[in-house]
Design a protein around this motif. Structure first.
Motif, PDB file in Angstrom:
ATOM      1  N   MET A 183       0.844  -1.205   0.000  1.00  8.01           N
ATOM      2  CA  MET A 183       0.000   0.000   0.000  1.00  8.01           C
ATOM      3  C   MET A 183       0.873   1.247   0.000  1.00  8.01           C
ATOM      4  SD  MET A 183      -2.820   1.269   2.816  1.00  8.01           S
ATOM      5  CE  MET A 183      -3.892  -0.121   2.480  1.00  8.01           C
ATOM      6  N   THR A 184       0.636   2.138  -0.964  1.00  6.13           N
ATOM      7  CA  THR A 184       1.424   3.379  -1.028  1.00  6.13           C
ATOM      8  C   THR A 184       0.841   4.402  -0.072  1.00  6.13           C
ATOM      9  OG1 THR A 184       0.076   4.338  -2.763  1.00  6.13           O
ATOM     10  CG2 THR A 184       1.882   2.933  -3.456  1.00  6.13           C
ATOM     11  N   SER A 185       1.661   5.434   0.210  1.00 10.99           N
ATOM     12  CA  SER A 185       1.191   6.482   1.109  1.00 10.99           C
ATOM     13  C   SER A 185       0.033   7.255   0.505  1.00 10.99           C
ATOM     14  CB  SER A 185       2.337   7.439   1.444  1.00 10.99           C
ATOM     15  OG  SER A 185       2.882   7.959   0.250  1.00 10.99           O
ATOM     16  N   GLY A 186      -0.048   7.241  -0.847  1.00 14.05           N
ATOM     17  CA  GLY A 186      -1.156   7.915  -1.504  1.00 14.05           C
ATOM     18  C   GLY A 186      -2.465   7.193  -1.293  1.00 14.05           C
ATOM     19  N   GLN A 187      -2.406   5.899  -0.911  1.00 13.76           N
ATOM     20  CA  GLN A 187      -3.610   5.121  -0.708  1.00 13.76           C
ATOM     21  C   GLN A 187      -3.991   5.028   0.760  1.00 13.76           C
ATOM     22  OE1 GLN A 187      -1.839   1.710  -2.576  1.00 13.76           O
ATOM     23  NE2 GLN A 187      -3.210   1.871  -4.317  1.00 13.76           N
ATOM     24  N   LYS A 188      -3.158   5.528   1.638  1.00 17.37           N
ATOM     25  CA  LYS A 188      -3.349   5.370   3.062  1.00 17.37           C
ATOM     26  C   LYS A 188      -4.405   6.333   3.587  1.00 17.37           C
ATOM     27  CE  LYS A 188      -0.624   5.225   7.330  1.00 17.37           C
ATOM     28  NZ  LYS A 188       0.727   5.392   7.898  1.00 17.37           N
ATOM     29  N   ASN A 189      -5.220   5.865   4.540  1.00 21.20           N
ATOM     30  CA  ASN A 189      -6.189   6.731   5.181  1.00 21.20           C
ATOM     31  C   ASN A 189      -5.539   7.422   6.364  1.00 21.20           C
ATOM     32  OD1 ASN A 189      -8.367   6.053   3.502  1.00 21.20           O
ATOM     33  ND2 ASN A 189      -8.698   4.159   4.638  1.00 21.20           N
ATOM     34  N   PHE A 190      -5.524   8.741   6.340  1.00 26.65           N
ATOM     35  CA  PHE A 190      -4.852   9.500   7.381  1.00 26.65           C
ATOM     36  C   PHE A 190      -5.841   9.929   8.450  1.00 26.65           C
ATOM     37  CE2 PHE A 190      -2.101  10.065   3.715  1.00 26.65           C
ATOM     38  CZ  PHE A 190      -0.877   9.778   4.268  1.00 26.65           C
ATOM     39  N   ILE A 191      -5.333  10.020   9.669  1.00 28.83           N
ATOM     40  CA  ILE A 191      -6.106  10.542  10.781  1.00 28.83           C
ATOM     41  C   ILE A 191      -5.523  11.898  11.132  1.00 28.83           C
ATOM     42  CG2 ILE A 191      -6.805  10.214  13.179  1.00 28.83           C
ATOM     43  CD1 ILE A 191      -6.494   7.217  12.746  1.00 28.83           C
ATOM     44  N   THR A 241       6.050  15.886 -10.416  1.00 33.42           N
ATOM     45  CA  THR A 241       6.129  16.155  -8.987  1.00 33.42           C
ATOM     46  C   THR A 241       6.702  14.991  -8.199  1.00 33.42           C
ATOM     47  OG1 THR A 241       4.870  16.751  -7.027  1.00 33.42           O
ATOM     48  CG2 THR A 241       3.767  15.364  -8.624  1.00 33.42           C
ATOM     49  N   GLU A 242       7.424  15.321  -7.156  1.00 30.20           N
ATOM     50  CA  GLU A 242       7.974  14.300  -6.263  1.00 30.20           C
ATOM     51  C   GLU A 242       6.901  13.746  -5.340  1.00 30.20           C
ATOM     52  OE1 GLU A 242      10.303  16.033  -2.871  1.00 30.20           O
ATOM     53  OE2 GLU A 242      10.077  17.875  -4.063  1.00 30.20           O
ATOM     54  N   TYR A 243       5.713  14.361  -5.339  1.00 34.34           N
ATOM     55  CA  TYR A 243       4.641  13.949  -4.437  1.00 34.34           C
ATOM     56  C   TYR A 243       3.620  13.046  -5.139  1.00 34.34           C
ATOM     57  CZ  TYR A 243       6.578  17.851  -1.779  1.00 34.34           C
ATOM     58  OH  TYR A 243       7.424  18.697  -1.115  1.00 34.34           O
ATOM     59  N   TYR A 244       3.988  12.480  -6.252  1.00 28.87           N
ATOM     60  CA  TYR A 244       3.052  11.676  -7.038  1.00 28.87           C
ATOM     61  C   TYR A 244       2.457  10.533  -6.223  1.00 28.87           C
ATOM     62  CZ  TYR A 244       1.318   8.641 -10.762  1.00 28.87           C
ATOM     63  OH  TYR A 244       0.530   7.846 -11.552  1.00 28.87           O
ATOM     64  N   GLU A 245       3.250   9.910  -5.386  1.00 25.11           N
ATOM     65  CA  GLU A 245       2.765   8.788  -4.582  1.00 25.11           C
ATOM     66  C   GLU A 245       2.152   9.250  -3.262  1.00 25.11           C
ATOM     67  OE1 GLU A 245       2.575   5.733  -5.525  1.00 25.11           O
ATOM     68  OE2 GLU A 245       3.582   6.057  -7.444  1.00 25.11           O
ATOM     69  N   GLN A 246       2.003  10.569  -3.084  1.00 22.49           N
ATOM     70  CA  GLN A 246       1.459  11.092  -1.831  1.00 22.49           C
ATOM     71  C   GLN A 246       0.332  12.088  -2.081  1.00 22.49           C
ATOM     72  OE1 GLN A 246       5.471  12.463  -0.583  1.00 22.49           O
ATOM     73  NE2 GLN A 246       5.123  11.290   1.295  1.00 22.49           N
ATOM     74  N   ILE A 247      -0.399  11.904  -3.146  1.00 20.06           N
ATOM     75  CA  ILE A 247      -1.431  12.864  -3.528  1.00 20.06           C
ATOM     76  C   ILE A 247      -2.535  12.959  -2.483  1.00 20.06           C
ATOM     77  CG2 ILE A 247      -3.237  13.366  -5.215  1.00 20.06           C
ATOM     78  CD1 ILE A 247      -0.381  14.104  -6.058  1.00 20.06           C
ATOM     79  N   THR A 248      -2.947  11.823  -1.919  1.00 16.36           N
ATOM     80  CA  THR A 248      -3.965  11.868  -0.866  1.00 16.36           C
ATOM     81  C   THR A 248      -3.441  12.656   0.328  1.00 16.36           C
ATOM     82  OG1 THR A 248      -4.851   9.723  -1.541  1.00 16.36           O
ATOM     83  CG2 THR A 248      -5.430  10.494   0.658  1.00 16.36           C
ATOM     84  N   ASP A 260      -3.895  20.540  -8.898  1.00 21.90           N
ATOM     85  CA  ASP A 260      -4.565  21.033 -10.107  1.00 21.90           C
ATOM     86  C   ASP A 260      -4.002  20.428 -11.393  1.00 21.90           C
ATOM     87  OD1 ASP A 260      -6.454  22.605  -8.897  1.00 21.90           O
ATOM     88  OD2 ASP A 260      -5.247  24.429  -8.928  1.00 21.90           O
ATOM     89  N   ARG A 261      -2.861  19.740 -11.277  1.00 18.38           N
ATOM     90  CA  ARG A 261      -2.278  19.126 -12.468  1.00 18.38           C
ATOM     91  C   ARG A 261      -2.823  17.716 -12.648  1.00 18.38           C
ATOM     92  NH1 ARG A 261       4.151  20.508 -11.624  1.00 18.38           N
ATOM     93  NH2 ARG A 261       3.953  22.785 -11.474  1.00 18.38           N
ATOM     94  N   ASP A 262      -3.467  17.479 -13.786  1.00 19.44           N
ATOM     95  CA  ASP A 262      -4.022  16.148 -14.047  1.00 19.44           C
ATOM     96  C   ASP A 262      -2.950  15.071 -14.014  1.00 19.44           C
ATOM     97  OD1 ASP A 262      -6.496  17.252 -14.290  1.00 19.44           O
ATOM     98  OD2 ASP A 262      -6.573  17.174 -16.484  1.00 19.44           O
ATOM     99  N   SER A 263      -1.744  15.421 -14.453  1.00 20.34           N
ATOM    100  CA  SER A 263      -0.671  14.425 -14.506  1.00 20.34           C
ATOM    101  C   SER A 263      -0.265  13.964 -13.115  1.00 20.34           C
ATOM    102  CB  SER A 263       0.556  15.003 -15.222  1.00 20.34           C
ATOM    103  OG  SER A 263       1.054  16.141 -14.532  1.00 20.34           O
ATOM    104  N   ASN A 264      -0.565  14.769 -12.095  1.00 15.93           N
ATOM    105  CA  ASN A 264      -0.217  14.395 -10.727  1.00 15.93           C
ATOM    106  C   ASN A 264      -1.291  13.554 -10.057  1.00 15.93           C
ATOM    107  OD1 ASN A 264       2.202  15.809 -10.852  1.00 15.93           O
ATOM    108  ND2 ASN A 264       1.338  17.673  -9.974  1.00 15.93           N
ATOM    109  N   VAL A 265      -2.532  13.750 -10.449  1.00 12.75           N
ATOM    110  CA  VAL A 265      -3.639  13.081  -9.756  1.00 12.75           C
ATOM    111  C   VAL A 265      -4.215  11.914 -10.560  1.00 12.75           C
ATOM    112  CG1 VAL A 265      -4.227  15.162  -8.466  1.00 12.75           C
ATOM    113  CG2 VAL A 265      -5.318  14.731 -10.669  1.00 12.75           C
TER     114      VAL A 265
END
Length: 234
Positions: A1-9, A79-86, A47-52
């Protein structure tokens, strides 16, 4: 599971942060701008489609050549945050909450002052604007000048035909107001403006804003986001 898929509290316990930092209004306004700059950066990423979105191009070579294998290429975003979009989305909402809390603290600090700060700022801007106009009027002087060939006239020549000719123009300019009144009122405006500015400056540095900043005003977006992720992950 990537950090972009993780549910944050998202914790709202403000005691989790470093030791309490008291700030004045001047520092609060600076921090307000810092929060907005982080929000702008987070939104720019989202706002960048390529990131989300995830894009995969599969070259269907097998359809052309039976012995060839299809190849899938994943398009890597900038972006370096591609795997951390959430996480970025959650961070943006967190920043919005911090901005709301800071706004409320600023409002409370302003209410505790012995002057209406917003009104005085607006009034002082009006004083300074009028003062600039009066100063320009006060600097005007009566003048007289000769404009060579600036005028025209008509005369009859020897053949009794009317012809035009050029002549110099003497231009006299005089002020159309009482300079003493303007000078006197300009002095009053400047004095009132200076006194109000001094009072506002004092309020900015002596006031106390009840707000605990979650990160340093000099932190970068990356530093602030990393700290947020650490707290959210905990």
């Amino acid at each position: 599971m990537t950090s972009g898929q993780k549910n944050f509290i998202i914790t709202t316990d403000r005691n989790q942060y470093d030791e309490e930092k008291k700030m004045n209004l001047k520092e609060a306004f600076r921090y307000q701008n810092k929060l907005q700059s982080f929000m702008d950066e987070a939104q720019e990423i989202l706002d960048r489609d390529s990131n989300v979105t995830k894009v995969e191009n599969t070259h269907l070579r097998h359809k052309v050549m039976a012995e060839a294998e299809d190849e899938t290429i994943v398009i890597t975003p900038d972006t370096e945050y591609y795997e951390q979009i959430t996480g970025i989305a959650q961070f943006l909402l967190y920043l919005l909450g911090e901005k709301e809390a800071l706004f409320a603290a600023i409002r409370k600090a302003k209410d505790a002052l012995d002057i209406d700060m917003d009104s005085e700022v607006s009034l002082n801007a009006a004083r300074q604007s009028i003062a600039r106009t009066f100063k320009r009027m006060n600097d005007l002087r009566n003048s007289e000048q000769i404009i060579p060939n600036g005028g025209t006239g008509y005369r009859f020549n020897a053949e009794e035909n009317q012809i035009s000719y050029r002549c110099d123009v003497k231009r006299v300019t005089t002020i159309n107001y009482d300079r003493n009144v303007i000078r006197r009122e300009l002095g009053k405006l400047n004095k009132a403006s200076d006194e109000t500015s001094a009072k506002l400056d004092l309020c900015l540095v002596t006031s106390t804003v009840d707000y605990e900043p979650p990160f340093d005003v000099n932190d970068s977006f990356a530093d602030a986001f990393e700290r947020f992720m650490e707290k959210a992950g905990a």
